[in-house]
Design a protein around this motif. Structure first.
Motif, PDB file in Angstrom:
ATOM      1  N   CYS A   1       7.284   4.587   6.415  1.00 37.65           N
ATOM      2  CA  CYS A   1       7.121   3.902   7.822  1.00 37.65           C
ATOM      3  C   CYS A   1       6.755   2.466   7.106  1.00 37.65           C
ATOM      4  CB  CYS A   1       5.536   4.119   8.109  1.00 37.65           C
ATOM      5  SG  CYS A   1       5.604   5.843   8.984  1.00 37.65           S
TER       6      CYS A   1
ATOM      7  N   TYR B   1       8.282   2.959  -4.731  1.00 38.57           N
ATOM      8  CA  TYR B   1       6.960   2.247  -4.179  1.00 38.57           C
ATOM      9  C   TYR B   1       5.638   2.895  -5.229  1.00 38.57           C
ATOM     10  CZ  TYR B   1       9.252   0.020  -0.613  1.00 38.57           C
ATOM     11  OH  TYR B   1       9.860  -0.899   0.270  1.00 38.57           O
TER      12      TYR B   1
ATOM     13  N   TYR C   1       5.093  -1.448   8.208  1.00 39.35           N
ATOM     14  CA  TYR C   1       4.173  -2.226   9.163  1.00 39.35           C
ATOM     15  C   TYR C   1       4.457  -3.630   9.017  1.00 39.35           C
ATOM     16  CZ  TYR C   1       1.892   2.134   9.756  1.00 39.35           C
ATOM     17  OH  TYR C   1       1.691   3.727  10.060  1.00 39.35           O
TER      18      TYR C   1
ATOM     19  N   HIS D   1       8.551   6.733  10.297  1.00 40.71           N
ATOM     20  CA  HIS D   1       8.674   8.111   9.719  1.00 40.71           C
ATOM     21  C   HIS D   1      10.388   8.262   9.519  1.00 40.71           C
ATOM     22  CE1 HIS D   1       4.491   8.346  10.843  1.00 40.71           C
ATOM     23  NE2 HIS D   1       4.959   8.451  12.225  1.00 40.71           N
TER      24      HIS D   1
ATOM     25  N   ASP E   1       0.792  -1.082   0.036  1.00 43.71           N
ATOM     26  CA  ASP E   1      -0.051  -0.065   0.043  1.00 43.71           C
ATOM     27  C   ASP E   1       0.790   1.023  -0.060  1.00 43.71           C
ATOM     28  OD1 ASP E   1      -2.462   1.621   0.361  1.00 43.71           O
ATOM     29  OD2 ASP E   1      -2.029   1.575   2.358  1.00 43.71           O
ATOM     30  N   THR E   2       0.748   2.138  -0.890  1.00 44.71           N
ATOM     31  CA  THR E   2       1.686   3.043  -1.116  1.00 44.71           C
ATOM     32  C   THR E   2       0.835   4.659  -0.816  1.00 44.71           C
ATOM     33  OG1 THR E   2       1.712   2.879  -3.544  1.00 44.71           O
ATOM     34  CG2 THR E   2       3.168   1.844  -2.361  1.00 44.71           C
ATOM     35  N   THR E   3       1.507   5.421  -0.149  1.00 47.51           N
ATOM     36  CA  THR E   3       1.169   6.816  -0.607  1.00 47.51           C
ATOM     37  C   THR E   3       2.080   7.570  -1.112  1.00 47.51           C
ATOM     38  OG1 THR E   3      -0.073   6.352   1.893  1.00 47.51           O
ATOM     39  CG2 THR E   3      -0.047   8.499   0.952  1.00 47.51           C
TER      40      THR E   3
ATOM     41  N   THR F   1       4.285   2.925   3.948  1.00 42.15           N
ATOM     42  CA  THR F   1       3.768   4.074   3.598  1.00 42.15           C
ATOM     43  C   THR F   1       4.787   5.188   3.655  1.00 42.15           C
ATOM     44  OG1 THR F   1       3.303   4.819   5.765  1.00 42.15           O
ATOM     45  CG2 THR F   1       1.507   3.683   4.792  1.00 42.15           C
ATOM     46  N   GLY F   2       4.481   6.417   2.876  1.00 43.28           N
ATOM     47  CA  GLY F   2       5.422   7.328   2.721  1.00 43.28           C
ATOM     48  C   GLY F   2       6.558   6.939   1.633  1.00 43.28           C
ATOM     49  N   SER F   3       7.443   7.679   1.158  1.00 49.11           N
ATOM     50  CA  SER F   3       8.077   7.352  -0.159  1.00 49.11           C
ATOM     51  C   SER F   3       9.519   7.175  -0.068  1.00 49.11           C
ATOM     52  CB  SER F   3       7.918   8.466  -1.078  1.00 49.11           C
ATOM     53  OG  SER F   3       8.521   9.522  -0.477  1.00 49.11           O
TER      54      SER F   3
ATOM     55  N   ARG G   1       3.679  -3.779   5.020  1.00 54.23           N
ATOM     56  CA  ARG G   1       3.095  -2.609   4.271  1.00 54.23           C
ATOM     57  C   ARG G   1       3.740  -1.415   4.435  1.00 54.23           C
ATOM     58  NH1 ARG G   1      -1.281   0.648   5.752  1.00 54.23           N
ATOM     59  NH2 ARG G   1      -0.999   0.001   8.155  1.00 54.23           N
TER      60      ARG G   1
END
Lengths: 272, 280
Positions: free
Chosen positions: A32, A95, A34, A43, A5-7, A84-86, A82
């Motif tokens: 981040c 990602y 998980y 972070h 899952d990427t943001t 997140t971030g880049s 999982r």
């Protein structure tokens, strides 16, 4: 394979560019990770300069290896991970959904903690990468094998034993063979996950000498639990603790005048 | 103290005796069969077909039948079971589907061969219209070898260290390249062991081939001809009291064939493992 899952925090246009065009070859922003519900990386924001050696230190379980494996998406192999971030490689978020992981890993090679040569000949080990990427010409392969083994300072030791099994050489030679195997696909970045922790001091110092030579051409990120090693070889050092990046600075500065109390406690051996 | 040593020694003694019984019974069977059978085995016995309504003559046609039927069984079952093993070990993970396949394979391996024979008789001999034939026998034996090769290959693939796979993937190899170039070559000795075990089941099978390949002791002209394997030949000679001498002769040849297959494959596997460098 784990769903990622990427943001996307920052969306930079992807254009082929030399490493020199960016201040940082690799740059993570608010990364981040998980494992299921457990947050293993918190972070993380840090940039890695081209043609330098960046060391990541910290006690066991601090997330240093996990972070390293984010940089070429080896964590994709772990179920339930999982992110997140880049994290960008030459300005491109690795990602992003349309990133070709296979191509990415060709550019960002990895050396593992335990030497893991394939159970085939020394020659075939080094030729493995070029072959899977389509090189068939025997002379071309010969040339790549020699060049890679020379770069890994193994050619003189092994030139007459190329057809021997890679498992028949010593542990230190095996680890340098794994480095040669990575170099054969001409990556830009080498990620090293405690590459000397299974080796004796002499083999370790050979690996360190090698790293100093290789940084002329490559960008190296090394995870190590050995602080002396970080101090000896690296230009910049990052200190991780419990999934957080505590301090990131020039190696000399970090070891001589750390600005965070926890860094000081760790490098002076008060815990870890 | 004394008591403990006594128990220890008795325990070791029992284990030793059990080991001896195992080895001895095996030796006795082999030696007895060879002693009874070998005097019959001459060049003529190996190269001539049964004569005088099986009371005399050789066993050439039955050797051809056994080799052909086994070959068909292995050629049909190996690709299917190895492919399934790759899927189960590398792609499917531990899902209800793989557990079901595993359970199915284990159950298949335990089903009496006569049941396979009956199934083959109905499916291949009857419905498919292959009649009693080399093909029907071979395919039925393939079904029997399938679960064995599948499970042994799956285990062989599973024990390939993750570090090899990660090393390959980290260099930008695709999953398929990794399986094809690193995992399978490393697992090959184990896969070959599975194929040999499957072969052993096919060579030794009697009931299933009797019901599907028939009992026609002539060299087949095509895969649709009926054949009589060596095991069926032994069964026929013994039950109809035609020639116990020739039954033992056939058994001796069969035993030697199985031993030869096992020894050759052991030798090849060892040489291969040495080449991989795993001899340490």
């Amino acid at each position: 394979m784990a769903a990622i899952d990427t943001t996307i925090i920052k969306d930079t246009p992807a254009s082929p560019a030399a490493a020199g065009d960016y201040e940082y070859v690799i740059e993570s922003k608010d990364l981040c990770l998980y494992y299921g519900k457990t947050m293993a990386l918190k972070h993380i924001s840090m940039g890695i300069r081209a043609n330098s050696i960046t060391a990541i230190i910290g006690p066991s379980g601090c997330g240093k290896s996990t972070y390293l494996r984010c940089l070429n998406r080896m964590n994709d192999l772990v179920p339930g991970v999982r992110v997140t971030g880049s994290s960008t490689f030459k300005g491109r978020n690795i990602y992003d959904r349309d990133v070709d992981v296979v191509a990415l890993r060709k550019q960002i090679g990895m050396v593992f903690q335990k030497p893991n040569p394939f159970p085939m000949s020394i020659y075939d080990n080094v030729a493995y990468g070029p072959r899977i990427h389509g090189t068939r010409n025997r002379q071309e392969l010969d040339r790549i094998v020699e060049k890679s083994l020379r770069q890994a300072a193994l050619w003189d030791e092994l030139r007459d034993r190329l057809q021997d099994s890679a498992l028949s050489i010593s542990g230190g030679q095996q680890q340098r063979l794994c480095i040669a195997r990575c170099l054969a696909v001409e990556p830009e970045v080498l990620l090293m996950d405690e590459p000397a922790s299974a080796l004796d001091p002499i083999a370790t110092s050979k690996i360190e000498d090698l790293m100093r030579v290789l940084k002329e051409k490559y960008t190296i990120v090394i995870v190590t639990h050995n602080m002396q090693q970080a101090a000896r070889v690296s230009d910049r050092t990052a200190f991780f603790l419990m999934g957080e990046l505590i301090e990131y600075d020039n190696t000399r500065k970090l070891f001589e005048t750390p600005s965070d109390r926890r860094t000081e406690d760790y490098i002076t051996g008060r815990f870890g | 103290m004394e008591h403990r040593y006594l128990i220890n020694n008795v325990g070791i003694g029992l284990l030793w005796v059990s080991g001896c019984i195992t080895v001895l019974s095996l030796l006795v069977i082999i030696v007895y069969i060879l002693a009874q059978g070998l005097p019959v085995v001459t060049w003529g016995f190996l190269t001539q077909n049964p004569a005088s309504h099986d009371r005399a003559g050789g066993i050439f046609a039955t050797i051809v039948a056994t080799v052909a039927v086994t070959l068909i069984a292995i050629l049909v079952s190996t690709p299917i079971s190895v492919a399934a093993a790759i899927y189960m070990a590398e792609y499917a993970g531990d899902s209800w589907l793989t557990n079901l396949v595993r359970f199915g394979a284990d159950s298949l391996a335990g089903i009496p061969s006569i049941v396979f024979g009956l199934f083959g008789y109905i499916m291949f001999v009857h419905y498919a219209g292959w009649n009693y034939s080399l093909l029907a026998g071979g395919v039925t034996l393939a079904l029997m070898a399938l679960p064995i090769i599948l499970r042994v290959s799956e285990e062989a693939i599973k024990v390939v260290p993750d570090s090899y796979k990660h090393g390959s993937l980290a260099m930008g190899a695709s999953k398929w390249q990794t399986i094809w170039k690193v995992v399978l070559p490393t697992a090959l000795p184990g896969i070959i062991t599975g194929v040999i075990l499957g072969m052993g089941r096919a060579v030794g099978e009697t009931a299933a081939v009797l019901l599907t390949a028939g009992s026609w002791a002539k060299v087949p002209g095509s895969v649709f001809d009926p054949v009589r394997t060596m095991t069926v030949h032994i069964y026929t000679l013994a039950t109809e009291n035609l020639s116990m001498k020739n039954a033992y002769g056939t058994a001796a040849v069969l035993v030697i064939m199985v031993l030869a297959i096992t020894l050759t494959s052991n030798y090849l596997t060892r040489r291969y493992i040495k080449k991989l460098g795993g001899s340490r």
